[in-house]
Motif scaffolding. Sequence first.
Motif, PDB file in Angstrom:
ATOM      1  N   ARG A 450       0.843  -1.206   0.000  1.00 50.75           N
ATOM      2  CA  ARG A 450       0.000   0.000   0.000  1.00 50.75           C
ATOM      3  C   ARG A 450       0.877   1.255   0.000  1.00 50.75           C
ATOM      4  O   ARG A 450       0.585   2.240  -0.684  1.00 50.75           O
ATOM      5  N   GLN A 452       3.926   1.484  -1.154  1.00 52.91           N
ATOM      6  CA  GLN A 452       4.539   1.563  -2.481  1.00 52.91           C
ATOM      7  C   GLN A 452       3.550   2.149  -3.494  1.00 52.91           C
ATOM      8  O   GLN A 452       3.889   3.015  -4.304  1.00 52.91           O
ATOM      9  N   GLN A 453       2.299   1.675  -3.384  1.00 51.82           N
ATOM     10  CA  GLN A 453       1.259   2.171  -4.285  1.00 51.82           C
ATOM     11  C   GLN A 453       1.099   3.687  -4.142  1.00 51.82           C
ATOM     12  O   GLN A 453       1.011   4.426  -5.126  1.00 51.82           O
ATOM     13  N   ARG A 457       1.704   6.614  -6.868  1.00 56.31           N
ATOM     14  CA  ARG A 457       0.658   7.580  -7.185  1.00 56.31           C
ATOM     15  C   ARG A 457       1.218   8.992  -7.226  1.00 56.31           C
ATOM     16  O   ARG A 457       0.877   9.772  -8.116  1.00 56.31           O
ATOM     17  N   THR A 462      -0.306   4.887 -11.938  1.00 56.64           N
ATOM     18  CA  THR A 462      -1.597   4.448 -11.438  1.00 56.64           C
ATOM     19  C   THR A 462      -1.583   2.962 -11.138  1.00 56.64           C
ATOM     20  O   THR A 462      -1.730   2.146 -12.040  1.00 56.64           O
ATOM     21  N   ARG A 463      -1.401   2.639  -9.882  1.00 55.95           N
ATOM     22  CA  ARG A 463      -1.395   1.219  -9.513  1.00 55.95           C
ATOM     23  C   ARG A 463      -2.555   0.906  -8.585  1.00 55.95           C
ATOM     24  O   ARG A 463      -3.036   1.782  -7.872  1.00 55.95           O
ATOM     25  N   GLY A 464      -2.975  -0.351  -8.613  1.00 54.31           N
ATOM     26  CA  GLY A 464      -4.089  -0.735  -7.759  1.00 54.31           C
ATOM     27  C   GLY A 464      -3.891  -2.114  -7.158  1.00 54.31           C
ATOM     28  O   GLY A 464      -3.203  -2.970  -7.725  1.00 54.31           O
ATOM     29  N   ILE A 465      -4.502  -2.295  -5.989  1.00 59.77           N
ATOM     30  CA  ILE A 465      -4.449  -3.585  -5.294  1.00 59.77           C
ATOM     31  C   ILE A 465      -5.883  -4.072  -5.129  1.00 59.77           C
ATOM     32  O   ILE A 465      -6.751  -3.294  -4.696  1.00 59.77           O
ATOM     33  N   TYR A 655      -2.189  -7.209  -8.160  1.00 61.32           N
ATOM     34  CA  TYR A 655      -1.503  -5.913  -8.142  1.00 61.32           C
ATOM     35  C   TYR A 655      -1.313  -5.505  -9.592  1.00 61.32           C
ATOM     36  O   TYR A 655      -0.705  -6.255 -10.359  1.00 61.32           O
ATOM     37  N   GLU A 657      -1.038  -2.269 -12.786  1.00 63.59           N
ATOM     38  CA  GLU A 657      -0.761  -0.887 -13.157  1.00 63.59           C
ATOM     39  C   GLU A 657      -1.627  -0.575 -14.371  1.00 63.59           C
ATOM     40  O   GLU A 657      -1.635  -1.328 -15.345  1.00 63.59           O
ATOM     41  N   ASP A 769      -9.347   0.011  -7.916  1.00 61.29           N
ATOM     42  CA  ASP A 769      -8.531   0.679  -6.896  1.00 61.29           C
ATOM     43  C   ASP A 769      -7.564   1.653  -7.573  1.00 61.29           C
ATOM     44  O   ASP A 769      -7.351   2.773  -7.093  1.00 61.29           O
ATOM     45  N   ALA A 770      -7.022   1.226  -8.720  1.00 65.59           N
ATOM     46  CA  ALA A 770      -6.115   2.114  -9.456  1.00 65.59           C
ATOM     47  C   ALA A 770      -6.868   3.318 -10.021  1.00 65.59           C
ATOM     48  O   ALA A 770      -6.371   4.438 -10.015  1.00 65.59           O
TER      49      ALA A 770
END
Lengths: 795, 155
Positions: A450, A452-453, A457, A462-465, A655, A657, A769-770
Amino acid sequence: MGKAELPLHAPGTQLDKGYIGQSVPRANAQRLLQGRGSFTDDLIFPRLAHVAFFRSPYAHARVKRLDFKRALRSPGVIGVFDGRAVAEYCKPWMGVLAHLKGIRSPEQHAIAIERACWQGEAVAAVVAESRGQAEDAVGLIEADWEELPAVVDMDEALAGKVVIHPELGDNICFKREHDTGGVDEAFAKADVVVEETYNFGRHTGVCIEGRAILADYNAGEHSLTVYHATQAPHMMQDIFSRHLGIPEANVRVIAKDVGGSYGIKVHVYADEMATAALSVMLRRPVKFVADRLESFLSDIHAREHKVKVRLACTKEGEILAFDLDDLTAIGPYSVYPRTSGIEGNQVVNLTGGPYKHQKYRAKMNVVFTNKNVTCQYRAVGHPIAVALTEAIVDRAALELKMDPAELRRRNLIPDDAYPYTFPSGIKFEKLSHHRTLDKLLELMDYKSLRAQQADFRKKGVTRGIGLAAMIEVTNPSPAFYGVGGARISAQDGATLRFEPTGMVTVLCGVTEQGQGTEGIFAQIAASAVGVTVDKVRVITGDTGVTPYGGGTWASRGAGIGGEAVLLAGRALRSNILDVAAVVLKMDKAELDIVKNEVVNRLTLEAKLPLAELGRIAHFRPDTLPVDFQSELTVTRSYTPRQYAFTFSNGIQASYVEVDPETGFVKLLKHWCVEDAGTVINPMLVDEQIRGGVVQGIGAALYEECLYGPDGQLLNGNMADYLVPMSSEMPDIVCAHIETPTKQSQLGAKGVGEAGTAGAPGAVMNAINDALAPLGARVTAMPFTPERILVALRKI
Amino acid sequence: MEHAVETTLTVNGIEVTRRIEPRRNLVDFLREELGLTGSHVGCEHGVCGACTVRVDGEIVRGCLMLAVQANGCKVETIEGLSDSGELARLQKAFHDRNALQCGFCTPAMLMAARDLQLKNPKASREEIRTHLSGNYCRCTGYQAIVDAIEDVLHG
Ligand code: FES
Ligand code: FES
């Protein structure tokens, strides 16, 4: 990221504990690695004829005239047949089951008579000396068609302005409603109510080996031998027998190597029934192998749901209720004999499954359309139920501004609450949601991820978990099909034979399509009897030799077949020791079998090699007491009965992007923690989970059978229908919690469908989430770049 | 067969001469005329890679090449490369890692892996994944295949 840890290698390691839990490479892989397997299309017989089908080019049309004159004159042609000709040899069927109350379907023939109800339904067959010649002649069939209005859209099907089967009055195949009561009250008192509608595209299995069947009728004995790429040989034996009018004892179904199945090869296909009928009609072997284009048109499709779901919860994040409305379309027929009502039924059964809310209401409609039929494909209903449950839970988390992992922790059914009855009526023996969640968060290092995400950002990446908890139906009892009148066995038997050389032969009704069934049966048998695994040979997939059984579906092979092997193995060990006791003139209780030797149980002193025991028992029984008869072939059976299904559970995380400029999703990593009870071979289990995850990722990102408004399949080839490739796939980390089922001694639950069940939901949540900070959200699978760009208002 | 063309090619080291219909593709010829059923047919339109064989040292899609085009060529299949031992290390790694389930894609996967091993013996994990992208596997998650090849290349 890197290689999976190299697992332990048998043979020989830790034999005192047996082979259960060890990553033994499977013996039957050797022939496949050399290209020396035996797939149905590899078989060549004297007088073998080949069939090709003339398929409807329209989604819905009356066949006014079929003219075979030119086709019959084409080189190599043996015969050309329409639906009426084949119907004289093959009785039609109806895909309904008594326990799915009210389910309806019209009769379906091996070859359609008068009317085609989807593009690709066969209306004539050409048999010729080669497949090429048969295809040439198909091109010479002339047909006059009268196009009928096609029902393509689910909502239109439900509205019923055009009714596909007038005799049924409307387009509804099956509907179900379920209500615990108190749902409206729960919503009324909730602090937070979230609602969303999710769409799931149609997709299909794309086994790299097309469906394949070689039927060989022997007129001299009125017998039929069918070499069939099938998951359920005994089910097919019964069906060939009843529909072709051949006594069951005269029908033998043999499944040799099968090139992938995933549920695609467990159904009755009209063109395969026609192939068997043509063999009877022509009194010679006839082969049919679906080419890729006809696979897309005629292999069962699956999914295609539109689901509205509402969730009520308190401001502390306690989920109070789920309210569901599912609409799903299945094509023009309910598929025989398992019906096409099961997937929707599962969505009703499983939605909200991991959570402890008490109020639940569901409504579900299954409608007919003029597209290819749909039926049970890997994970049946689970991917829908898991994705919509987990998406709406994440939606609630967003609303509550609560971490999604925390919201789950507050609502997952406690690990000490079992046995447990879920509001849909299903019962759980013992699950481990909290332990799997803890393990997952630790495995993926959730907190750091989280962080790292958040860092990414800030850099504009734009990354999401995404998380997805799940429950899964495994080891089904007769409650799945048998109670509804289907002649499908929920029981399986295993025969173990002790050979004169000290080898053990295992015969089992469960089949192998690559899952490693034969490998784990060898491990179980070796452990139970006390021999090394190289001393075991396994035979499956032949109704002529194996005990009766259900075959492979619904994650039942290891849990049910494996238990039968274990019970038979223990009985055989005992019978071998009876022989040893008389040979050695010792008390049986003093003896044991370890590594192919009879030994003194206490001192482990070697007493008698099994090869010597086998020689005496088989060739010199005259040297044994007259009142002693050895029994070195034993059969045991197993049916799970205490619970309708032995539920397993698990949780996945994805995970990703997302590139907001192109809409592309890059999968960075995927995790799966699964509790399938006793793990028999971790290496096999893990790669099976990974394969399932990849199929689930395909559903989430790439795969969809696209139809035009006229019911034409637009992308029915491998270039246009995308399946996951190695370069796009992430490394997938697997871990296990083991809560053995107490219903069996082996304790194994099924695992084959877990990956597919959970992955789409995890990927969906990761993408959303992303996208969340960008104010976008996607709800229609597959999440193509186009859909993502639309959500981002870029196009 | 009136237009059949006499074709001579070497298959797994043995010269064969046959009259072949021009429309017959190489993989069907190998499977049906020569009984070399280790090469498989998954799509017949050049996407899945299941039909991969080696012709004059290069891997090709057996469904996209006509058998008559192989006239004078040296064709090698999974059977030949298994017997010669050329694939032995890869096969062992695949077996140890369970880099196959149904095994339908496997012969072609091994041909592609061997091609990579010859051309880029130090290929990275990413390069392995990219090189295999012309070969579909629907059973495994690809990971065991990549692991097995990595074992051989870097083991
Ligand atoms: S069969 Fe040749 S690429 Fe698929
Ligand atoms: S192992 Fe089945 S397709 Fe690859």
